[in-house]
Design a protein around this motif. Sequence first.
Motif, PDB file in Angstrom:
ATOM      1  N   HIS A 133    -103.728 -21.177  40.633  1.00 43.43           N
ATOM      2  CA  HIS A 133    -103.703 -20.743  42.100  1.00 43.43           C
ATOM      3  C   HIS A 133    -103.579 -22.008  42.773  1.00 43.43           C
ATOM      4  O   HIS A 133    -102.969 -22.041  43.890  1.00 43.43           O
ATOM      5  CB  HIS A 133    -104.954 -19.930  42.728  1.00 43.43           C
ATOM      6  CG  HIS A 133    -104.715 -18.669  42.285  1.00 43.43           C
ATOM      7  ND1 HIS A 133    -104.114 -17.653  42.858  1.00 43.43           N
ATOM      8  CD2 HIS A 133    -105.578 -17.838  41.406  1.00 43.43           C
ATOM      9  CE1 HIS A 133    -104.187 -16.417  42.384  1.00 43.43           C
ATOM     10  NE2 HIS A 133    -105.050 -16.583  41.458  1.00 43.43           N
ATOM     11  N   ARG A 136     -99.847 -22.559  43.094  1.00 43.30           N
ATOM     12  CA  ARG A 136     -99.222 -21.336  43.543  1.00 43.30           C
ATOM     13  C   ARG A 136     -98.715 -21.473  44.916  1.00 43.30           C
ATOM     14  O   ARG A 136     -99.383 -21.951  45.758  1.00 43.30           O
ATOM     15  CB  ARG A 136     -99.862 -20.011  43.210  1.00 43.30           C
ATOM     16  CG  ARG A 136     -99.981 -19.428  41.664  1.00 43.30           C
ATOM     17  CD  ARG A 136    -100.688 -18.246  41.836  1.00 43.30           C
ATOM     18  NE  ARG A 136    -100.137 -17.012  42.618  1.00 43.30           N
ATOM     19  CZ  ARG A 136    -100.120 -15.730  42.450  1.00 43.30           C
ATOM     20  NH1 ARG A 136    -100.771 -15.391  41.448  1.00 43.30           N
ATOM     21  NH2 ARG A 136     -99.627 -14.905  43.363  1.00 43.30           N
ATOM     22  N   ASP A 137     -97.284 -21.139  45.285  1.00 46.95           N
ATOM     23  CA  ASP A 137     -96.873 -21.402  46.400  1.00 46.95           C
ATOM     24  C   ASP A 137     -97.245 -20.497  47.542  1.00 46.95           C
ATOM     25  O   ASP A 137     -97.576 -20.748  48.599  1.00 46.95           O
ATOM     26  CB  ASP A 137     -95.306 -21.140  46.602  1.00 46.95           C
ATOM     27  CG  ASP A 137     -94.637 -21.548  47.636  1.00 46.95           C
ATOM     28  OD1 ASP A 137     -94.820 -22.785  48.055  1.00 46.95           O
ATOM     29  OD2 ASP A 137     -94.074 -20.738  48.477  1.00 46.95           O
ATOM     30  N   ASP A 138     -97.833 -19.246  47.015  1.00 50.79           N
ATOM     31  CA  ASP A 138     -98.454 -18.088  48.080  1.00 50.79           C
ATOM     32  C   ASP A 138    -100.096 -18.213  48.221  1.00 50.79           C
ATOM     33  O   ASP A 138    -100.308 -17.592  49.143  1.00 50.79           O
ATOM     34  CB  ASP A 138     -97.837 -16.833  47.792  1.00 50.79           C
ATOM     35  CG  ASP A 138     -98.266 -16.434  46.262  1.00 50.79           C
ATOM     36  OD1 ASP A 138     -98.839 -17.539  45.517  1.00 50.79           O
ATOM     37  OD2 ASP A 138     -98.247 -15.296  45.953  1.00 50.79           O
ATOM     38  N   THR A 139    -100.517 -18.857  47.367  1.00 52.39           N
ATOM     39  CA  THR A 139    -101.950 -18.658  47.127  1.00 52.39           C
ATOM     40  C   THR A 139    -102.752 -20.178  47.229  1.00 52.39           C
ATOM     41  O   THR A 139    -103.882 -20.218  47.411  1.00 52.39           O
ATOM     42  CB  THR A 139    -102.648 -18.065  46.140  1.00 52.39           C
ATOM     43  OG1 THR A 139    -102.123 -18.777  44.892  1.00 52.39           O
ATOM     44  CG2 THR A 139    -102.110 -16.419  46.339  1.00 52.39           C
ATOM     45  N   LYS A 143    -102.021 -26.865  49.326  1.00 49.82           N
ATOM     46  CA  LYS A 143    -100.862 -27.120  49.205  1.00 49.82           C
ATOM     47  C   LYS A 143    -100.291 -28.371  50.147  1.00 49.82           C
ATOM     48  O   LYS A 143     -99.557 -29.383  49.699  1.00 49.82           O
ATOM     49  CB  LYS A 143    -100.001 -25.928  49.538  1.00 49.82           C
ATOM     50  CG  LYS A 143     -98.513 -26.266  49.340  1.00 49.82           C
ATOM     51  CD  LYS A 143     -97.734 -24.764  49.211  1.00 49.82           C
ATOM     52  CE  LYS A 143     -97.834 -24.027  50.739  1.00 49.82           C
ATOM     53  NZ  LYS A 143     -96.877 -22.987  50.730  1.00 49.82           N
ATOM     54  N   GLN A 177     -94.080 -17.832  42.295  1.00 51.97           N
ATOM     55  CA  GLN A 177     -93.748 -18.966  42.445  1.00 51.97           C
ATOM     56  C   GLN A 177     -94.548 -20.004  42.598  1.00 51.97           C
ATOM     57  O   GLN A 177     -95.716 -19.966  43.196  1.00 51.97           O
ATOM     58  CB  GLN A 177     -92.700 -18.743  44.240  1.00 51.97           C
ATOM     59  CG  GLN A 177     -91.943 -17.801  43.820  1.00 51.97           C
ATOM     60  CD  GLN A 177     -90.480 -17.985  43.080  1.00 51.97           C
ATOM     61  OE1 GLN A 177     -90.232 -19.218  43.026  1.00 51.97           O
ATOM     62  NE2 GLN A 177     -90.054 -17.208  42.442  1.00 51.97           N
TER      63      GLN A 177
END
Length: 205
Positions: A133, A136-139, A143, A177
């Motif tokens: 995670h 992960r781009d979404d979670t 980031k 992703q």
Amino acid sequence: MSNLKSAAMAIISGLAVTLLVGSNVQAESDNHVISQPTGSVANDQERLSRPTSASKQRQHQTSHRTGRSEPMLAQATKTEIAKKSHRLILQVNSNEPAIMNLVLNNASNVAQYYGERGEPVSIEIVTFGPGLHMLRDDTSPVKPRIEVLAMSHPEISFRACGNTQENMRKSENRDIQLIPQATVVASGVVRVMELQEQGWSYVKP
């Protein structure tokens, strides 16, 4: 009678001359024999005090070893230390943001430490299991920080476990992703193991 006396006197004179000459010759011979050892001893002493070519060569070699080799060895050692490469693996297998930030802190500190000393360093952050995670781009909760860190420290790289990504794809029934900074490896655990076998240092938070 007069002739006999004259002959006798001549013989006696001849014997006296012979004896005198013989004594002088013997004395000169003795002087020569006695003086010869003195000259030999002096020559021997001179030869002993004079360094031979072999001893000069040994002295030159010793001077070369002690006078030149040691500084060159010290310089080579300094150069070797300066060029030594440091390699570190940081593992993330947790979905906890605190763990992810701790790993990023460690990576940043190590990169800065060796960067200030001019020593090369390579750091790999390997994620697998719930730790995926992080990439992960979404979670991913970190980031934005990864984006900044990747730009300021290119020596830090991010690895995502391909097995975990595939398992999440099947579980969620959709493509997973990853962020652009992530590189997929076949297995996160295998990646850590192989890097350790190559001499990388391993740190688990």
